[in-house]
Design a protein around this motif. Structure first.
Motif, PDB file in Angstrom:
ATOM      1  N   ALA A 395     -61.282 -11.109 -62.311  1.00 46.51           N
ATOM      2  CA  ALA A 395     -61.945 -10.125 -63.182  1.00 46.51           C
ATOM      3  C   ALA A 395     -63.437 -10.383 -63.383  1.00 46.51           C
ATOM      4  O   ALA A 395     -64.236  -9.438 -63.400  1.00 46.51           O
ATOM      5  N   PRO A 396     -63.902 -11.623 -63.561  1.00 46.54           N
ATOM      6  CA  PRO A 396     -65.340 -11.841 -63.814  1.00 46.54           C
ATOM      7  C   PRO A 396     -66.175 -11.943 -62.542  1.00 46.54           C
ATOM      8  O   PRO A 396     -67.289 -12.474 -62.593  1.00 46.54           O
ATOM      9  N   ILE A 397     -65.698 -11.426 -61.418  1.00 51.19           N
ATOM     10  CA  ILE A 397     -66.415 -11.608 -60.162  1.00 51.19           C
ATOM     11  C   ILE A 397     -67.812 -10.989 -60.211  1.00 51.19           C
ATOM     12  O   ILE A 397     -68.748 -11.471 -59.552  1.00 51.19           O
ATOM     13  N   GLY A 398     -67.996  -9.952 -61.012  1.00 47.83           N
ATOM     14  CA  GLY A 398     -69.319  -9.347 -61.126  1.00 47.83           C
ATOM     15  C   GLY A 398     -70.313 -10.225 -61.837  1.00 47.83           C
ATOM     16  O   GLY A 398     -71.512 -10.199 -61.529  1.00 47.83           O
ATOM     17  N   GLU A 399     -69.845 -11.031 -62.799  1.00 50.45           N
ATOM     18  CA  GLU A 399     -70.729 -11.896 -63.562  1.00 50.45           C
ATOM     19  C   GLU A 399     -70.898 -13.280 -62.926  1.00 50.45           C
ATOM     20  O   GLU A 399     -71.947 -13.900 -63.039  1.00 50.45           O
ATOM     21  N   ASP A 400     -69.861 -13.777 -62.279  1.00 55.81           N
ATOM     22  CA  ASP A 400     -69.913 -15.125 -61.716  1.00 55.81           C
ATOM     23  C   ASP A 400     -69.144 -15.156 -60.393  1.00 55.81           C
ATOM     24  O   ASP A 400     -68.057 -15.724 -60.293  1.00 55.81           O
ATOM     25  N   PRO A 401     -69.728 -14.561 -59.351  1.00 54.14           N
ATOM     26  CA  PRO A 401     -69.005 -14.444 -58.079  1.00 54.14           C
ATOM     27  C   PRO A 401     -68.690 -15.783 -57.428  1.00 54.14           C
ATOM     28  O   PRO A 401     -67.723 -15.898 -56.676  1.00 54.14           O
ATOM     29  N   ASP A 402     -69.497 -16.800 -57.695  1.00 53.39           N
ATOM     30  CA  ASP A 402     -69.251 -18.105 -57.075  1.00 53.39           C
ATOM     31  C   ASP A 402     -68.024 -18.795 -57.665  1.00 53.39           C
ATOM     32  O   ASP A 402     -67.381 -19.608 -57.000  1.00 53.39           O
ATOM     33  N   ARG A 403     -67.709 -18.475 -58.917  1.00 60.91           N
ATOM     34  CA  ARG A 403     -66.581 -19.119 -59.587  1.00 60.91           C
ATOM     35  C   ARG A 403     -65.283 -18.318 -59.425  1.00 60.91           C
ATOM     36  O   ARG A 403     -64.195 -18.887 -59.392  1.00 60.91           O
ATOM     37  N   ALA A 404     -65.416 -16.998 -59.338  1.00 60.53           N
ATOM     38  CA  ALA A 404     -64.231 -16.132 -59.244  1.00 60.53           C
ATOM     39  C   ALA A 404     -63.597 -16.242 -57.855  1.00 60.53           C
ATOM     40  O   ALA A 404     -64.252 -16.606 -56.879  1.00 60.53           O
ATOM     41  N   ILE A 405     -62.303 -15.933 -57.794  1.00 60.62           N
ATOM     42  CA  ILE A 405     -61.632 -15.924 -56.497  1.00 60.62           C
ATOM     43  C   ILE A 405     -62.079 -14.696 -55.715  1.00 60.62           C
ATOM     44  O   ILE A 405     -62.405 -13.656 -56.293  1.00 60.62           O
ATOM     45  N   PRO A 406     -62.124 -14.765 -54.402  1.00 63.47           N
ATOM     46  CA  PRO A 406     -62.560 -13.604 -53.613  1.00 63.47           C
ATOM     47  C   PRO A 406     -61.570 -12.450 -53.661  1.00 63.47           C
ATOM     48  O   PRO A 406     -60.403 -12.631 -54.014  1.00 63.47           O
ATOM     49  N   ALA A 407     -62.045 -11.285 -53.283  1.00 61.22           N
ATOM     50  CA  ALA A 407     -61.236 -10.068 -53.385  1.00 61.22           C
ATOM     51  C   ALA A 407     -59.965 -10.162 -52.552  1.00 61.22           C
ATOM     52  O   ALA A 407     -58.896  -9.717 -52.987  1.00 61.22           O
ATOM     53  N   HIS A 408     -60.040 -10.737 -51.363  1.00 61.56           N
ATOM     54  CA  HIS A 408     -58.854 -10.768 -50.505  1.00 61.56           C
ATOM     55  C   HIS A 408     -57.776 -11.697 -51.076  1.00 61.56           C
ATOM     56  O   HIS A 408     -56.584 -11.458 -50.874  1.00 61.56           O
ATOM     57  N   VAL A 409     -58.182 -12.733 -51.797  1.00 62.13           N
ATOM     58  CA  VAL A 409     -57.200 -13.606 -52.433  1.00 62.13           C
ATOM     59  C   VAL A 409     -56.527 -12.882 -53.593  1.00 62.13           C
ATOM     60  O   VAL A 409     -55.303 -12.963 -53.776  1.00 62.13           O
ATOM     61  N   TYR A 410     -57.345 -12.158 -54.368  1.00 62.99           N
ATOM     62  CA  TYR A 410     -56.746 -11.354 -55.452  1.00 62.99           C
ATOM     63  C   TYR A 410     -55.775 -10.325 -54.888  1.00 62.99           C
ATOM     64  O   TYR A 410     -54.711 -10.067 -55.470  1.00 62.99           O
ATOM     65  N   ALA A 411     -56.106  -9.738 -53.737  1.00 63.38           N
ATOM     66  CA  ALA A 411     -55.225  -8.741 -53.125  1.00 63.38           C
ATOM     67  C   ALA A 411     -53.868  -9.362 -52.782  1.00 63.38           C
ATOM     68  O   ALA A 411     -52.831  -8.692 -52.888  1.00 63.38           O
TER      69      ALA A 411
END
Length: 465
Positions: A395-411
Motif C-alpha cells: 500500500a505505501p509504495i507511492g510514499e516509500d517505493p524502496d521499502r514496499a514490496i514490488p507490484a508483481h509480488v503483491y499480485a
C-alpha cells in the motif's frame, strides 16, 4: 456428523489440536445431553480471547495513532478510526443529512449510522490521537458483543452440531480483520436472517435480511439463495413472506433518508459505480502489470460477476437435482441456502471492483454452517493472512517505493487469496452435508438431522417443486 458429535472425533485437525487439552473426546463419553447452549457459551468465551489477539495486533496504531505509512508497515490499519477522523464524524457532522457536502459518508446507510452513533460516544475536546483511541476502543467493545452474538446465532442455527460455530469463534481471520471495519455488524444481521429462515420464522428472516442489505450489498445474495430454495421447493408462501418483509424493511429505512438527502444516501453506491479497480480485485492485476483497465470496464466486469453468481446459483439450485449421466431425478439431498449463498458470495467477492481484507468475514458464518473441514478453513485463512500482510506492505509504495514490496509480488499475494476463496467456497459446496456423487447407492457419512436448511434433509421437497 451426528447429533451431539464433536469435531475431535471426526475432524483430523480438531483431533490433533485437542491434544493440548487432553486429546479427543472418548468413545464412551456422552455428548450433547445438555443441548447446544453450553457449547455456545464456551465458544463465545473463546472468541473473546481470540479477538483480544486482534486488539494486540492493532497495538502499535492504538498507541501511536492511525496516520502516515507507519500504520501499514505495522499492519495495524483500520478503517474505523481513519474514517472517523476523515469523514467529519469527529467534528460532529451528520453524514446523511443535507449540508454534509464533502463529508457524506461513503458507507451503506445502516453501517454509516452505526459508525455515526459510536462517534457520538467519543468525549469531546480531546486531541486527534485521543479521539481515535476512544473510537477504536468503543468499537472493539462493540465487536466483542457482535462476535459473541454471531457465535450464538451460528450455534443455534446448527443446534445438532453446535461445535461448527467454532469456525466463527476460533478463526484466525478474527485476529487480522475483525477490527478493520464495521462489517461484523452486517454479518451478524445476515446470519440471524439465516437462523430465522431455518426456524421457519419467515417475516423476521425478511426483516433481518433487509437490514443486512442496508449494511452491505452481499446479503442480497443470501436473499436470492432463500428465494431460489423456496421457489424450487414449492414454498411460495414462505417466498412471499421473506421477500416481502425484506423489501418492506429496505423501503421503510431508506425512503426517509432519500427524502432528506438522496445524494448523501446514495454516496456509497455512486462511489462504487465511479471507482476504478481497488486492492484485492483481479481487475487490479492489469494495472499492476502497467496496463490499467478503464473505470467503466471494471464496473462492467463487476456487474457481470453478479450476473455470473446468479446464474451459477440457479444452475446449482436446480441442476443438482438430476443425474448428469441419466437425467433421472435424484431423490437424495438437495442444496440448501447455505451452500448456495457461499458459492454466490464467493463469486461476487472474486469478481468485485475491490476486495478489502475484511470482506472475507462475509464467508465466515457460511463456512461454519456448511460444516467445512478445519483443514480447508485453515488453508483459506492462511492465504487470507498472507494477503493481509502483503497488501499493507504494498500500500505505501507511492510514499516509500524502496521499502514496499514490488507490484508483481503483491499480485502473487492477490491471486493466492482469490484461490483461497475459491477453495473454501468449493469446500462449502462439497462439504459434509453434500453428496459427492449422484448414484442411488451413495451413503452420506455425515447425516445432519437438523441441518442449516430444512431442504437439505427433506427429499420430499424435490417432489413438491
Amino acid at each position: 456428523m451426528r447429533v451431539g458429535a464433536v469435531p475431535s472425533r471426526e475432524d483430523g485437525v480438531a483431533a490433533a489440536a485437542s491434544e493440548v487439552v487432553g486429546g479427543p473426546v472418548g468413545r464412551f463419553a456422552v455428548v450433547g445431553r445438555r443441548g447446544w447452549q453450553p457449547v455456545a457459551v464456551v465458544l463465545m468465551a473463546l472468541a473473546s480471547v481470540v479477538l483480544a489477539g486482534g486488539v494486540l495486533e492493532k497495538a502499535h496504531c492504538l498507541m501511536r495513532g492511525w496516520s502516515g505509512t507507519d500504520q501499514f508497515w505495522h499492519a495495524c490499519y483500520s478503517d474505523l478510526p481513519v474514517v472517523y477522523t476523515t469523514s467529519g464524524l469527529s467534528e460532529g457532522v451528520a453524514p446523511y443529512l443535507s449540508g454534509a457536502g464533502e463529508h457524506a459518508l461513503a458507507q451503506p446507510i445502516l453501517t454509516g449510522l452505526a459508525m455515526w452513533g459510536v462517534g457520538d460516544l467519543v468525549p469531546a475536546g480531546s486531541g486527534v490521537l485521543r479521539q481515535q483511541q476512544w473510537y477504536f476502543g468503543i468499537w472493539a467493545g462493540l465487536v466483542v458483543v457482535l462476535l459473541a452474538l454471531l457465535v450464538l446465532v451460528t450455534a443455534a442455527t446448527v443446534d445438532d452440531v453446535p461445535w461448527r460455530a467454532a469456525h466463527v469463534a476460533l478463526s484466525p481471520l478474527l485476529v487480522t480483520v475483525a477490527l478493520v471495519s464495521a462489517d461484523l455488524f452486517g454479518v451478524l444481521l445476515a446470519s440471524a436472517g439465516i437462523w430465522a429462515w431455518t426456524k421457519r420464522r419467515d417475516v423476521p428472516a425478511g426483516v433481518l435480511l433487509g437490514l443486512a442489505v442496508l449494511a452491505r450489498s452481499y446479503p442480497v445474495l443470501v436473499v436470492v439463495a432463500v428465494a431460489m430454495v423456496a421457489l424450487r421447493d414449492g414454498e411460495r408462501r414462505r417466498l412471499k413472506a421473506v421477500v416481502g418483509a425484506t423489501l418492506a424493511t429496505v423501503a421503510v429505512v431508506s425512503i426517509p433518508w432519500l427524502v432528506v438527502d438522496a445524494g448523501g444516501f446514495l454516496t456509497a453506491y455512486h462511489s462504487w459505480w465511479t471507482s476504478a479497480a481497488g486492492y484485492g480485485s483481479p481487475w487490479l492485476i492489469p494495472q499492476l502489470l502497467g496496463q490499467p483497465l478503464p473505470g467503466g470496464a471494471t464496473t462492467l466486469l463487476a456487474l457481470l460477476g453478479w450476473g455470473a453468481a446468479l446464474l451459477v446459483g440457479a444452475r446449482l439450485a436446480w441442476g443438482s437435482l438430476t443425474d448428469p449421466a441419466t437425467s433421472a431425478t435424484v431423490r437424495g439431498r438437495v442444496p440448501g441456502v447455505v451452500p448456495l449463498a457461499a458459492v454466490m458470495v464467493a463469486i461476487v467477492l472474486v469478481t468485485g471492483k475491490s476486495l478489502p481484507v475484511q470482506s472475507s468475514l462475509w464467508l465466515l458464518p457460511l463456512v461454519a454452517l456448511a460444516g467445512v473441514r478445519w483443514r480447508d478453513h485453515l488453508v483459506w485463512a492462511g492465504l487470507e493472512c498472507g494477503y493481509f500482510v502483503g497488501v499493507w506492505l504494498y500500500a505505501p509504495i507511492g510514499e516509500d517505493p524502496d521499502r514496499a514490496i514490488p507490484a508483481h509480488v503483491y499480485a502473487i499475494f492477490l491471486v493466492a487469496r482469490l484461490v483461497g476463496i475459491a477453495w473454501v467456497a468449493g469446500a462449502a459446496w462439497w462439504g459434509p452435508g453434500r453428496p459427492r456423487d449422484f448414484g442411488s447407492e451413495h451413503v452420506d457419512r455425515y447425516p445432519r438431522a437438523g441441518s442449516p436448511d430444512p431442504s437439505v434433509d427433506n427429499p420430499e421437497a424435490v417432489t413438491r417443486a
